[in-house]
Enzyme design. Structure first.
Site: not given
Ligand code: AMP
Length: 388
Positions: A7, A88, A177, A238, A374
């Site tokens: 990643n 990823r 996601h 955010r 993940e």
């Protein structure tokens, strides 16, 4: 067989080595602060943890460091002996609906998607190119954050903007996601002893970045993140959903530049904007007026998405919590779930224990806590691609 998962971020590489199909993690390496004065590398394997500081100029040096640590600690002698390297990739656009074996044309397409993910895709691409150089004969596989959402119906992914903006500029909801929502769906199916295709569930990935997903018959049919990961739930820094006219007002009336507004919405809003902190654990501990307000706003938004997705799905088999907050905070789960009505009943004791099933036996919908992984999902994707 050994499968590595990379990643690659703008200044970091997260690396995990799996022995598959046993899903055993052989090593976890994090290289941080790439390109800075001093970089940190953290290696975890067996029960050991090592922290190394050194100068790592770029991603190439970062991967060299990883390869040399694997060999030095006798974890993996030969990097070329890997069966696959999974990467990823944040944005797969409309092009990539599944994980894909990387070749020259895939590289070109990932590069072409950079305008849609200017912060992420270049770093992901860098990681792929470096790994291809180091292990040219090992299959490299791209696993896209957007892929799981790529089967949403048009009414879910279109914005009510002039249709040409979609046709000519690909402005639409993509969702992110996806790797996490997909992993959690499979885990949920396993726990409930059902097939994924039989399940209608709402997955809530609640972490520093958060998103909700409505899954119908094992397919993502709606999700809260949109064209970018800014939309939807209130996150650490955010804002999530806001009236888009605020952006116009900030520019026109307050004289803010586009870059300043970008920073404001992505880095200075959400929980941090309300209570000056983005760590939910700390915010709960502080408990002052602003902290409480921030949590209440975040919870209210989650409830609104659950309600909306329940209306969309009709039948809901389970509401599943994951991510740092979803997996660990009984307090937030209780706030979200306690007044949902519709026969949904939380088992408070099970919730406090972070049990997998946190609903009562008579609850109309199963309430669940499922740990996401993940990297594991990327390794799973590599394995199934190699098999086919
Ligand atoms: P993630 O981005 O998935 O790593 O999640 C990070 C978020 O999870 C941060 O806001 C943490 O404060 C939050 N978190 C982790 N553990 C807990 C906990 N026990 N209680 C509340 N929040 C937690």
């Amino acid at each position: 067989m050994n499968i590595a998962v990379i990643n690659s971020g703008s200044s970091s590489i997260k690396f995990q080595l799996f022995h598959m199909p046993e899903k055993k993690v052989l090593a976890h390496i994090l290289v941080e602060k790439i390109g800075e004065f001093i970089s940190d590398t953290i290696l975890e394997y067996e029960d050991k943890k090592l922290v190394i500081t050194s100068v790592i100029k770029n991603h190439h040096d970062g991967l060299e460091e990883i390869i040399s640590l694997l060999s030095k600690h006798e974890i993996l002698e030969d990097f070329s002996s890997l069966s696959a390297i999974g990467h990823r990739v944040v944005h797969g656009g409309e092009e990539f609906k599944t994980s894909t074996l990387i070749d020259a044309s895939v590289l070109e397409k990932i590069e072409a998607l950079i305008p849609l993910a200017p912060l992420h895709n270049p770093a992901n691409l860098e990681g792929i190119l470096v790994a291809m150089k180091k292990a040219p004969d090992v299959p490299q596989i791209a696993v896209f954050d957007t892929a799981f959402h790529s089967h949403m119906p048009q009414e879910a992914y279109l914005y009510a903007l002039p249709y040409e903006l979609y046709e000519e500029h690909k402005i639409r909801r993509y969702g992110f996601h996806g790797t996490s929502h997909a992993f959690v769906l499979k885990q949920t199916a396993e726990i409930l002893q059902k097939k994924s295709e039989e399940l209608n569930i709402i997955t809530l990935h609640l972490g520093n970045g958060s998103s909700a997903c409505a899954i119908e018959g094992g397919v993502s049919v709606d999700t809260s993140m949109g064209f970018t990961p800014l939309e939807g739930l209130i996150m650490g820094s955010r804002c999530g959903d806001i009236d888009s006219a605020i952006v116009i007002h900030l520019h026109r009336e307050l004289g803010m530049s586009i870059d300043e507004i970008d920073k404001l919405l992505n880095k200075k809003s959400g929980l941090i904007g309300i209570c000056k902190n983005n760590d939910v654990r700390t915010i709960i501990e502080l408990g002052d007026e602003k902290s409480q307000l921030a949590i209440e706003m975040m919870v209210r938004r989650i409830k609104k998405y659950i309600g909306g997705y329940m209306a969309l799905l009709g039948r809901v088999d389970a509401i599943v919590f994951t991510g740092g907050i979803g997996e660990n905070s009984a307090y937030i789960r209780e706030m979200v779930l306690e007044s949902l009505a519709c026969g949904i009943e939380l088992d408070y004791a099970q919730n406090k224990r972070n049990a997998t099933i946190i609903s009562t036996k008579i609850s109309s919908v199963k309430l669940m806590v499922v740990k996401t992984d993940e990297e594991q999902e990327i390794a799973n994707e590599c394995l199934s691609l190699l098999k086919n």
